[in-house]
Design a protein around this motif. Structure first.
Motif, PDB file in Angstrom:
ATOM      1  N   TRP A 202       0.848  -1.066   0.011  1.00  0.00           N
ATOM      2  CA  TRP A 202      -0.015   0.002  -0.183  1.00  0.00           C
ATOM      3  C   TRP A 202       1.032   1.118   0.163  1.00  0.00           C
ATOM      4  CZ3 TRP A 202      -5.362  -0.245   3.127  1.00  0.00           C
ATOM      5  CH2 TRP A 202      -5.895  -1.141   2.568  1.00  0.00           C
ATOM      6  N   PRO A 234      -4.447   1.186  -1.234  1.00  0.00           N
ATOM      7  CA  PRO A 234      -4.013   0.219  -2.424  1.00  0.00           C
ATOM      8  C   PRO A 234      -3.195   0.994  -3.495  1.00  0.00           C
ATOM      9  CG  PRO A 234      -6.142  -0.549  -1.705  1.00  0.00           C
ATOM     10  CD  PRO A 234      -5.827   0.798  -1.098  1.00  0.00           C
ATOM     11  N   GLU A 261      -8.252  -3.960  -6.531  1.00  0.00           N
ATOM     12  CA  GLU A 261      -8.029  -3.696  -5.050  1.00  0.00           C
ATOM     13  C   GLU A 261      -8.592  -2.265  -4.602  1.00  0.00           C
ATOM     14  OE1 GLU A 261      -5.046  -4.511  -1.590  1.00  0.00           O
ATOM     15  OE2 GLU A 261      -4.147  -4.016  -3.450  1.00  0.00           O
TER      16      GLU A 261
END
Length: 302
Positions: A202, A234, A261
């Motif tokens: 991330w 993300p 994501e």
């Protein structure tokens, strides 16, 4: 601090209270209207010109008297920490689920600071950390408000930041989102602690990168404001949110693809927002866009 009445501007969600104290103060209130589409921006400039010519009486809407949150005594204790000002141009959050106050502090009609007042210190702490990553208020391609002060009084947490110029602002036509997001990530990485449990891939994010928070005001670099949701997300989250919200605001085609994501991350944040908030129709449309992207978007490379 003096007190005067306000007019609740009959524009958009009617969440801006324009001060009646002077022509210049009223112009600062009109500048708080956050318009993005060309017709709405044109109307805002027409209103701005009308106030410049005729004064506060040109603002359409009901005249109201603003009551400070928590009562007059509590407000006076807080105001004593903010420095001298004589009028306020007020921005009420359209979300009933989000408490707090935002206001431009004015002295002789000129803005001296933009005040954020919250019951919870968490959002202001995040914003303070994020803005501290830009000590001179500038980055490649954009600028951010500098922090002028922060404190607490009478049960409130407050932060005072540099105000934008008192004139209507608009989204930049070619924002260069990819390079902007890169600059955000580079600056925020050392400034924002990575919370426990955050996946290692991330990246730092602004958290509310939208056309209403990236604003051009005259010449020079656009301003990127409202960093209360800065955090970790993300890859591609900031860019996806900008493109998805922009498509809803302007009624244009949404992104063809996006990292799945990131789409799932935003859908998990947007879909639960209360249906009683003033921006509920917008959130419903945004959720639909994100739902499609979460279903059809590409997965990150292994």
């Amino acid at each position: 601090m003096t007190t005067t009445g306000h007019v609740r501007a009959r524009v958009g969600q009617r969440n801006v209270l324009v001060p009646l104290g002077s022509r210049r103060a009223a112009l600062a209130g009109v500048a708080l209207l956050t318009r993005s589409r060309a017709p709405a921006l044109a109307c805002q400039w027409l209103l701005y010109g009308a106030v410049a010519a005729a004064g506060p009486r040109a603002v359409p809407g009901a005249r109201v008297r603003w009551d400070p949150p928590g009562g007059r005594a509590r407000w006076e204790e807080l105001a004593a920490q903010l420095g001298p000002f004589d009028h306020l141009a007020l921005y009420e959050r359209p979300q009933r689920s989000r408490t707090g106050l935002a206001a431009v502090l004015l002295r002789a009609g000129r803005p001296t600071g933009f005040l954020k007042l919250r019951e919870d210190a968490g959002a202001l702490e995040r914003e303070h950390r994020a803005l501290s990553a830009f000590p001179d208020g500038r980055a490649a391609g954009f600028r951010v408000p500098r922090v002028l002060g922060r404190g607490g009084a009478a049960g409130w947490h407050w932060m005072l930041i540099e105000p934008m110029p008192s004139r209507p602002a608009h989204p930049p036509r070619r924002p260069g989102v990819a390079s902007l997001v890169g600059a955000i990530q580079r600056r925020l990485a050392p400034a924002l602690p990575r919370p426990p449990g955050v996946p290692p891939h991330w990246r730092p994010m602004h958290g509310d990168l939208t056309v209403w928070n990236l604003r051009r005001c005259g010449t020079g670099r656009p301003w990127l404001i409202d960093w209360e949701d800065a955090g970790w997300a993300p890859p591609g989250a900031d860019r996806l949110y900008y493109e998805a919200t922009r498509s809803v605001v302007f009624g244009t085609a949404p992104p063809a693809t996006a990292p799945r994501e990131a789409a799932e991350f935003w859908l998990g944040r947007v879909a639960p927002r209360p249906s009683t908030d003033g921006d509920a129709p917008f959130n419903a449309a945004l959720s639909a866009v994100l739902r499609d992207l979460a279903r059809d978007g590409r997965r990150p490379a292994p």
